[in-house]
Design an enzyme around this catalytic site. Structure first.
Site, PDB file in Angstrom:
ATOM      1  N   SER A  23      39.503  39.124  54.552  1.00 55.05           N
ATOM      2  CA  SER A  23      40.209  37.756  55.029  1.00 55.05           C
ATOM      3  C   SER A  23      39.962  37.693  56.576  1.00 55.05           C
ATOM      4  CB  SER A  23      41.667  38.128  54.945  1.00 55.05           C
ATOM      5  OG  SER A  23      42.164  39.379  55.587  1.00 55.05           O
TER       6      SER A  23
ATOM      7  N   HIS B 192      36.847  34.089  49.944  1.00 51.41           N
ATOM      8  CA  HIS B 192      38.017  34.399  50.605  1.00 51.41           C
ATOM      9  C   HIS B 192      39.365  34.195  49.543  1.00 51.41           C
ATOM     10  CE1 HIS B 192      41.593  34.876  53.381  1.00 51.41           C
ATOM     11  NE2 HIS B 192      41.748  35.758  52.557  1.00 51.41           N
TER      12      HIS B 192
ATOM     13  N   GLU C 119      38.242  30.114  50.782  1.00 45.07           N
ATOM     14  CA  GLU C 119      37.573  29.913  51.965  1.00 45.07           C
ATOM     15  C   GLU C 119      36.294  30.573  51.857  1.00 45.07           C
ATOM     16  OE1 GLU C 119      40.785  29.925  55.909  1.00 45.07           O
ATOM     17  OE2 GLU C 119      39.974  31.925  54.889  1.00 45.07           O
TER      18      GLU C 119
ATOM     19  N   ASN D 227      44.175  32.429  58.354  1.00 44.50           N
ATOM     20  CA  ASN D 227      44.572  33.644  59.081  1.00 44.50           C
ATOM     21  C   ASN D 227      44.630  33.513  60.609  1.00 44.50           C
ATOM     22  OD1 ASN D 227      45.309  35.050  56.879  1.00 44.50           O
ATOM     23  ND2 ASN D 227      43.433  36.187  56.848  1.00 44.50           N
TER      24      ASN D 227
END
Length: 282
Positions: A119, A140, A152, A190
């Site tokens: 991540s 991801h 992602e 994130n």
């Protein structure tokens, strides 16, 4: 590049979720854990998940049987040798991932893609420790992988256009909506999400509001499905701390500096849902 067989390394929640997602999309899946018992347990969890979906009328029994039949569980890394794509989803620790990628590179066929579900860690470092840097990327998924629509696809400097195109197509074949992002800590989600989560802990630590009121405010005021402290418990406080530390190491932004309370809770083993205790008890 065509993908028909997918390897998943890691038998945690994410590994099991990725395996379920890929199997539902029609791929043959080899799920690998370090121990056969944990690999078998993850397969049993998948069977229970599919059974619940049948009970709720979301899946036909024949389809559930077919999905489960496409997944095999193993403790032997060599079982991944003929996979076209291998996605690792082990602990969010760079030395652990580097060691795994070196091992995968020596086992998996040379033309296969090796992908990480990290991540926030630098994908390029995993790529250059192999002899196939052009065939390494990030894929991801988000938790829970079978339900969340976003993936992602992370492009390190070393990845070929063909590798990224194949990763994007794999994500679409899994019914996901992929976005392509460069290899920078936190990627998109994130990098935006964790300052928010970190500042929620800061509010709690400062006594600005109770945990319940902080969570209720963000649900009621921003129409979020879950409050930030409950979300931290779901993600895992240890995983969240690792992400914040990686973000801070790359950007040195104070918003990424983990609030002391979060670090203390991790030290105490209060990791959220996985340990049955975090900001809430489970």
């Amino acid at each position: 590049m065509s993908i028909s067989k997918v390897g998943v390394v890691g038998s945690g929640i994410m590994g099991g979720g990725i395996a379920e997602t890929a199997a539902k999309a029609g791929f043959q899946v080899v799920l690998r854990s370090r121990q056969q018992t944990t690999a078998d347990a993850t397969l049993a969890t998948l069977a229970k998940s599919l059974a619940k979906q049948v009970e709720r009328g979301k899946l036909e029994q024949a389809a559930a049987d077919d999905i489960l039949g496409r997944v095999s569980a193993t403790a032997d890394l060599a079982e991944l040798a003929d996979c076209d794509l291998v996605v690792e989803s082990v602990v969010e620790d760079l030395p652990t991932k580097l060691a795994l990628f070196k091992e995968l590179d020596s086992v998996v066929k040379p033309d296969a893609i090796l992908a990480t579900d990290t991540s926030t860690l630098p994908v390029v470092e995993m790529a250059v420790c192999t002899g196939r840097a052009d065939r390494v990327c990030g894929i991801h998924f988000f938790n829970p992988a079978p339900m969340m629509s976003l993936v992602e696809v992370v492009r390190p400097l070393t990845a070929s256009d063909e590798t990224i195109a194949t990763a994007l197509e794999f994500a679409r074949a899994c019914g996901k909506k992929p976005v392509e992002v460069k290899d920078q800590a936190g990627f998109i989600v994130n990098a935006l999400l964790f300052p928010y989560l970190n500042n929620a802990v800061r509010l709690l630590e400062g006594g600005i509001a109770t945990r319940e009121d902080i969570d209720e405010a963000m649900k009621g005021g921003c129409n979020f499905p879950m409050g930030p402290l409950a979300l931290l418990d779901l993600v895992g406080l240890d995983t969240s701390l690792s992400i914040l530390d990686a973000l801070y190491a790359e950007f040195r932004d104070p918003n990424y500096a983990a609030v002391p309370r979060l670090r203390r809770m991790v030290a105490a083993g209060q990791l959220g849902r996985k340990s049955k205790r975090g900001f809430y008890d489970y």
